[in-house]
Scaffold this active site. Structure first.
Site, PDB file in Angstrom:
ATOM      1  N   CYS A 127      -2.652   9.057   2.546  1.00 47.10           N
ATOM      2  CA  CYS A 127      -2.263   8.578   1.209  1.00 47.10           C
ATOM      3  C   CYS A 127      -3.369   8.830   0.194  1.00 47.10           C
ATOM      4  O   CYS A 127      -3.117   8.912  -0.993  1.00 47.10           O
ATOM      5  CB  CYS A 127      -1.940   7.099   1.275  1.00 47.10           C
ATOM      6  SG  CYS A 127      -3.268   6.154   2.001  1.00 47.10           S
ATOM      7  N   GLU A 149       0.884  -1.172   0.000  1.00 41.08           N
ATOM      8  CA  GLU A 149       0.000   0.000   0.000  1.00 41.08           C
ATOM      9  C   GLU A 149       0.915   1.213   0.000  1.00 41.08           C
ATOM     10  O   GLU A 149       1.487   1.570   1.034  1.00 41.08           O
ATOM     11  CB  GLU A 149      -0.889  -0.015   1.256  1.00 41.08           C
ATOM     12  CG  GLU A 149      -1.860  -1.174   1.332  1.00 41.08           C
ATOM     13  CD  GLU A 149      -3.042  -1.023   0.386  1.00 41.08           C
ATOM     14  OE1 GLU A 149      -3.217   0.046  -0.224  1.00 41.08           O
ATOM     15  OE2 GLU A 149      -3.792  -2.010   0.238  1.00 41.08           O
TER      16      GLU A 149
HETATM   17  P1  NAD Z   1       7.825   5.450   4.933  1.00 40.61           P
HETATM   18  O1  NAD Z   1       7.899   4.688   3.676  1.00 40.61           O
HETATM   19  O2  NAD Z   1       8.932   6.413   5.221  1.00 40.61           O
HETATM   20  O3  NAD Z   1       7.781   4.469   6.175  1.00 40.61           O
HETATM   21  C1  NAD Z   1       6.830   3.430   6.280  1.00 40.61           C
HETATM   22  C2  NAD Z   1       7.372   2.367   7.208  1.00 40.61           C
HETATM   23  O4  NAD Z   1       8.557   1.817   6.652  1.00 40.61           O
HETATM   24  C3  NAD Z   1       7.765   2.871   8.593  1.00 40.61           C
HETATM   25  O5  NAD Z   1       7.524   1.855   9.532  1.00 40.61           O
HETATM   26  C4  NAD Z   1       9.252   3.097   8.457  1.00 40.61           C
HETATM   27  O6  NAD Z   1       9.941   3.039   9.692  1.00 40.61           O
HETATM   28  C5  NAD Z   1       9.630   1.933   7.564  1.00 40.61           C
HETATM   29  N1  NAD Z   1      10.846   2.151   6.801  1.00 40.61           N
HETATM   30  C6  NAD Z   1      11.407   3.318   6.412  1.00 40.61           C
HETATM   31  N2  NAD Z   1      12.534   3.079   5.691  1.00 40.61           N
HETATM   32  C7  NAD Z   1      12.658   1.739   5.618  1.00 40.61           C
HETATM   33  C8  NAD Z   1      13.599   0.871   5.009  1.00 40.61           C
HETATM   34  N3  NAD Z   1      14.638   1.339   4.313  1.00 40.61           N
HETATM   35  N4  NAD Z   1      13.420  -0.451   5.127  1.00 40.61           N
HETATM   36  C9  NAD Z   1      12.376  -0.942   5.809  1.00 40.61           C
HETATM   37  N5  NAD Z   1      11.452  -0.189   6.404  1.00 40.61           N
HETATM   38  C10 NAD Z   1      11.590   1.140   6.313  1.00 40.61           C
HETATM   39  O7  NAD Z   1       6.405   6.163   4.950  1.00 40.61           O
HETATM   40  P2  NAD Z   1       5.809   7.130   6.055  1.00 40.61           P
HETATM   41  O8  NAD Z   1       6.497   8.443   5.947  1.00 40.61           O
HETATM   42  O9  NAD Z   1       5.768   6.469   7.380  1.00 40.61           O
HETATM   43  O10 NAD Z   1       4.297   7.246   5.560  1.00 40.61           O
HETATM   44  C11 NAD Z   1       3.916   8.081   4.540  1.00 40.61           C
HETATM   45  C12 NAD Z   1       3.793   7.337   3.226  1.00 40.61           C
HETATM   46  O11 NAD Z   1       2.950   6.205   3.389  1.00 40.61           O
HETATM   47  C13 NAD Z   1       3.135   8.165   2.152  1.00 40.61           C
HETATM   48  O12 NAD Z   1       3.799   7.972   0.929  1.00 40.61           O
HETATM   49  C14 NAD Z   1       1.727   7.618   2.086  1.00 40.61           C
HETATM   50  O13 NAD Z   1       1.076   7.809   0.861  1.00 40.61           O
HETATM   51  C15 NAD Z   1       1.964   6.184   2.374  1.00 40.61           C
HETATM   52  N6  NAD Z   1       0.730   5.552   2.849  1.00 40.61           N
HETATM   53  C16 NAD Z   1       0.069   4.708   2.017  1.00 40.61           C
HETATM   54  C17 NAD Z   1      -1.131   4.131   2.426  1.00 40.61           C
HETATM   55  C18 NAD Z   1      -1.889   3.203   1.534  1.00 40.61           C
HETATM   56  O14 NAD Z   1      -2.788   2.546   2.030  1.00 40.61           O
HETATM   57  N7  NAD Z   1      -1.585   3.110   0.261  1.00 40.61           N
HETATM   58  C19 NAD Z   1      -1.633   4.417   3.702  1.00 40.61           C
HETATM   59  C20 NAD Z   1      -0.928   5.278   4.525  1.00 40.61           C
HETATM   60  C21 NAD Z   1       0.264   5.838   4.090  1.00 40.61           C
END
Ligand code: NAD
Length: 484
Positions: A291, A257
């Protein structure tokens, strides 16, 4: 802080195999309150060794869990729904404190999050296989749905409760044990969810929660573990792409997602009041940090000026402040970096010739506050349209024809949510079919629903969460060939 935060009795530790514990290397990290910038809690930061231990614990507990009757799994999920609902104020306050969102947004999230437990308690007992006669008539084809096995769940900070339950509930309903790695900005809500699940009767090891500051290394260790079978990730497209590469090593099943860049189309024949109300919800829920937030507003020429005026008025009237004040409508952004990024995007748009009609300047600290903002006169190639803004900023673009609106709306690699406002049913259906997105809101700005399939196309993701689809992300189909 004068009063203890909610769930202060839940340890700020890792939750592995039904036990709370410190990190193997004793490291910790701070969780900040975005509305004040103050440290809210210090939490254990899981290591790679802890990650492997958590997958071991899940794998061990998973065998019994898969063999637990669906009805028994369902009743635990139902209790989790009831417990979460009964503690709604505590969850709401915890989310307000660690995420910064408004009280109303946080309370709405808790209800939405709890609904996943109720919905999947109902779905757990409705998983069906299939029996088919071969075309030649002499054989039978039997298919079974079986739990996929140990699932690694990685969630973002913007919905700390709902993104966790949207994965945990279908996984548990399917018969899979999980290890959840919550976002480093918001681990406390995930730990509270673990406590509720334990109180509801989830056996030790079936749900493990591993907060970690070094997300990359820790998730990599979980994905490399030979017992892991599934990765369900919600977050940015950039991190999702990197995790897809890691998942490829062990040929893991993946659900992704990812990011959005939702177009919001308003046609001349739309009911203006409905469109503005829809725009406020689609843009401002969670302060724009969603998102599925409306990211690009395309408004037809005949209605553009009035829509712009009304949206400007509506957003300028929203109050900004700490979510602990329950009357506040827009809370804090997640951190100072988010405010800085939003400031940069708005400045860039203005440089490119656009006009700010309300907001447009970060509020003075302390805390990470940015006001609701409308920008008009955006050209179709303004750089802001290529960004997932993830903040309370509404850029407005004028269009003339339906074909032009669709070209503009689809000119992105992201395809999560989209919105269309029109009084013409034929147009609504035609445009819904033509929009390259996993979800379309027709004359509605609020589309999240635990009972509907949520997900994106193109670079916005793979698979669906919620609905009857969500449980199948955690199941494998087995084919049994029968000589009848
Ligand atoms: P992010 O990708 O920075 O982080 C998401 C998760 O991944 C967190 O737990 C983070 O600690 C972890 N993470 C970060 N870097 C990582 C790595 N290198 N390896 C493994 N895990 C890692 O996203 P965010 O800033 O927490 O959230 C915002 C983003 O999430 C936006 O792009 C938003 O659109 C998306 N989002 C999507 C949905 C959906 O249902 N499609 C829902 C909510 C948020």
């Amino acid at each position: 802080m004068t009063e203890p935060r909610p769930f202060a009795d839940v340890p700020n530790q890792l939750y592995i195999g039904g036990k709370w514990c410190d990190a193997s290397d004793t490291s910790t990290f701070d969780v900040l309150d975005p509305a004040t910038g103050e440290v809210l809690a210090t939490v254990a930061s899981g290591s790679e060794e802890d990650a492997r231990r958590a997958v071991d614990a899940a794998d061990e507990a998973g065998r019994d869990w898969a063999a637990t009757p669906p009805r028994a799994r369902a009743e635990i999920l139902r209790r989790a729904f009831e417990l979460m609902t009964s503690r709604i104020d505590e969850f709401t306050e915890l989310i307000v404190r660690e995420n910064g969102k408004s009280w109303a947004d946080a309370a709405g999230e808790v209800k939405y999050a709890a609904e996943f437990f109720r919905w999947y308690s109902e779905e757990a007992v409705r998983v069906a296989g299939h029996l088919q006669t071969s075309p030649q008539g002499d054989k039978r084809i039997l298919t079974l749905q079986q739990p996929i096995g140990t699932a690694v769940l990685v969630t973002p900070w913007n919905f700390p409760a709902a993104m966790a339950t949207r994965k945990i509930a279908p996984a548990l309903a399917a018969g899979c044990p999980v290890v959840l790695k919550p976002a480093s900005d918001t681990p406390l809500t995930a730990l509270a969810v673990a406590q509720v699940l334990t109180d509801a009767g989830v056996p030790a090891g079936v749900v493990n929660v591993l907060p970690a500051r070094r997300s990359g290394a820790v998730v990599k260790a979980m994905l490399a573990h030979p017992a892991t079978r599934k990765l369900s990730f919600t977050g940015s497209t950039e991190v999702g792409r990197a995790l897809l590469r890691d998942a490829a090593e062990q040929i893991l099943s993946v659900s992704m997602e990812l990011g959005g860049n939702a177009p919001f189309l308003v046609f001349d024949d739309a009911d203006l009041e409905t469109a503005v109300a829809g725009a406020v919800v689609a843009k401002m829920r969670n302060g724009g940090q969603s998102c599925i937030a409306a990211n690009r507003f395309y408004v037809q020429s005949g209605i553009y000026d009035e829509f712009a005026d009304r949206l400007t008025k509506a957003l300028s009237e929203l109050s900004l402040g700490s979510g602990l004040d329950r009357s506040v409508e827009v809370g804090a952004m997640i951190n100072a970096a988010a405010v800085e990024e939003t400031t940069g995007l708005v400045a860039q748009s203005v440089e490119a010739g656009a006009t700010v009609t309300t907001g447009g300047e970060a509020a003075a600290g302390p805390g990470a506050f940015y006001p609701p903002t409308v920008i008009t006169g955006i050209d179709g190639d303004n750089p802001i349209l290529e960004h997932e803004i993830f903040g309370p900023v509404a850029p407005l673009v004028r269009f003339d024809t339906e074909a032009q609106a669709l070209d503009l709306a689809n000119a992105t690699q992201l395809g999560l949510a989209s919105y269309v406002f029109t009084a013409d049913l034929a147009r609504a259906l035609r445009v819904s079919e033509a929009l390259e997105a996993g979800m379309v809101g027709v004359n509605r700005g609020f589309i999240s629903d635990p009972t509907a399939p949520f997900g994106g196309v193109k670079h916005s993701g793979l698979g669906r969460e919620g609905g009857s689809e969500g449980i199948h992300e955690f199941m494998e189909t087995k084919y049994v060939a029968i000589d009848w």
